[in-house]
Design a protein around this motif. Structure first.
Motif, PDB file in Angstrom:
ATOM      1  N   UNK A 220     120.469 -22.157  38.726  1.00  0.00           N
ATOM      2  CA  UNK A 220     121.405 -22.319  39.833  1.00  0.00           C
ATOM      3  C   UNK A 220     122.510 -21.286  39.769  1.00  0.00           C
ATOM      4  N   UNK A 221     123.013 -20.948  40.925  1.00  0.00           N
ATOM      5  CA  UNK A 221     124.176 -20.090  41.066  1.00  0.00           C
ATOM      6  C   UNK A 221     125.003 -20.585  42.235  1.00  0.00           C
ATOM      7  N   UNK A 222     126.272 -20.259  42.206  1.00  0.00           N
ATOM      8  CA  UNK A 222     127.157 -20.603  43.299  1.00  0.00           C
ATOM      9  C   UNK A 222     127.884 -19.357  43.771  1.00  0.00           C
ATOM     10  N   UNK A 223     127.779 -19.095  45.057  1.00  0.00           N
ATOM     11  CA  UNK A 223     128.472 -17.992  45.677  1.00  0.00           C
ATOM     12  C   UNK A 223     129.647 -18.516  46.491  1.00  0.00           C
ATOM     13  N   UNK A 224     130.733 -17.791  46.456  1.00  0.00           N
ATOM     14  CA  UNK A 224     131.903 -18.165  47.225  1.00  0.00           C
ATOM     15  C   UNK A 224     132.400 -16.966  48.007  1.00  0.00           C
ATOM     16  N   UNK A 225     133.010 -17.251  49.130  1.00  0.00           N
ATOM     17  CA  UNK A 225     133.562 -16.206  49.973  1.00  0.00           C
ATOM     18  C   UNK A 225     134.853 -16.717  50.590  1.00  0.00           C
ATOM     19  N   UNK A 226     135.878 -15.907  50.499  1.00  0.00           N
ATOM     20  CA  UNK A 226     137.169 -16.246  51.071  1.00  0.00           C
ATOM     21  C   UNK A 226     137.505 -15.266  52.184  1.00  0.00           C
ATOM     22  N   UNK A 227     137.896 -15.797  53.317  1.00  0.00           N
ATOM     23  CA  UNK A 227     138.259 -14.980  54.464  1.00  0.00           C
ATOM     24  C   UNK A 227     139.765 -14.945  54.626  1.00  0.00           C
ATOM     25  N   UNK A 228     140.264 -13.790  54.992  1.00  0.00           N
ATOM     26  CA  UNK A 228     141.683 -13.640  55.247  1.00  0.00           C
ATOM     27  C   UNK A 228     141.883 -12.672  56.400  1.00  0.00           C
ATOM     28  N   UNK A 229     143.036 -12.748  57.018  1.00  0.00           N
ATOM     29  CA  UNK A 229     143.349 -11.868  58.120  1.00  0.00           C
ATOM     30  C   UNK A 229     143.476 -12.620  59.429  1.00  0.00           C
ATOM     31  N   UNK A 230     142.795 -12.142  60.439  1.00  0.00           N
ATOM     32  CA  UNK A 230     142.885 -12.722  61.770  1.00  0.00           C
ATOM     33  C   UNK A 230     142.475 -14.181  61.772  1.00  0.00           C
ATOM     34  N   UNK A 231     143.136 -14.951  62.606  1.00  0.00           N
ATOM     35  CA  UNK A 231     142.843 -16.366  62.730  1.00  0.00           C
ATOM     36  C   UNK A 231     142.024 -16.614  63.990  1.00  0.00           C
ATOM     37  N   UNK A 232     140.956 -17.363  63.831  1.00  0.00           N
ATOM     38  CA  UNK A 232     140.113 -17.757  64.947  1.00  0.00           C
ATOM     39  C   UNK A 232     140.004 -19.274  64.964  1.00  0.00           C
ATOM     40  N   UNK A 233     140.103 -19.841  66.136  1.00  0.00           N
ATOM     41  CA  UNK A 233     139.955 -21.280  66.247  1.00  0.00           C
ATOM     42  C   UNK A 233     138.527 -21.720  65.955  1.00  0.00           C
ATOM     43  N   UNK A 234     137.588 -20.891  66.351  1.00  0.00           N
ATOM     44  CA  UNK A 234     136.182 -21.179  66.125  1.00  0.00           C
ATOM     45  C   UNK A 234     135.551 -20.025  65.373  1.00  0.00           C
ATOM     46  N   UNK A 235     134.713 -20.342  64.439  1.00  0.00           N
ATOM     47  CA  UNK A 235     134.052 -19.297  63.675  1.00  0.00           C
ATOM     48  C   UNK A 235     132.762 -19.815  63.071  1.00  0.00           C
ATOM     49  N   UNK A 236     131.939 -18.883  62.704  1.00  0.00           N
ATOM     50  CA  UNK A 236     130.744 -19.158  61.917  1.00  0.00           C
ATOM     51  C   UNK A 236     130.871 -18.377  60.625  1.00  0.00           C
ATOM     52  N   UNK A 237     130.715 -19.043  59.532  1.00  0.00           N
ATOM     53  CA  UNK A 237     130.714 -18.388  58.233  1.00  0.00           C
ATOM     54  C   UNK A 237     129.413 -18.706  57.522  1.00  0.00           C
TER      55      UNK A 237
END
Length: 121
Positions: free
Chosen positions: A17-34
């Motif tokens: 097993x492995x775990x990947x993480x991603x952090x987003x920063x910057x512009x703010x969107x009310x709706x998004x897909x990550x």
């Protein structure tokens, strides 16, 4: 502008097993897909899993039942828990962010730098 910072990845034996993480920063969107895409050597980039702001998820058939994607909207992060890894999962994994505006009429796509996942005995 959105910046995506990925962490995790590495070398693991089949079944691990492995775990990947991603952090987003910057512009703010009310709706998004990550989510996550991956690209293996000499293969095209393919969707792995995505999650909407509301928590709706989408998985590639090849990872259903093995991978789990989760979001923390407050922290603007997405995590991919990968279990029962197979050699076929070996690829560079890219964090993906799509910001949606104007009731879906426009969207902006952003990509992380990629993190290597290698599954081998």
């Amino acid at each position: 502008q959105v910046q995506l910072v990925e962490s995790g990845g590495g070398y693991v034996q089949p079944g691990g097993s492995l775990r990947l993480s991603c952090a987003a920063s910057g512009s703010i969107f009310s709706l998004s897909i990550m989510g996550w895409y991956r690209q293996a050597p000499e293969k095209q980039r393919e969707l792995v899993a995505t999650s909407t702001t509301g928590g709706l998820t989408n998985y590639a058939d090849s990872v259903k039942g093995r991978f789990t994607i989760s979001r923390d909207n407050a922290k603007n992060t997405v995590t991919l828990q990968m279990n029962s890894l197979e050699p076929e999962d070996t690829a560079v994994y890219y964090c993906y962010f799509r910001g949606i505006i104007d009731r879906g009429r426009n969207q902006f796509d952003y990509w992380g730098q990629g993190t290597q996942v290698t599954v081998s005995s």
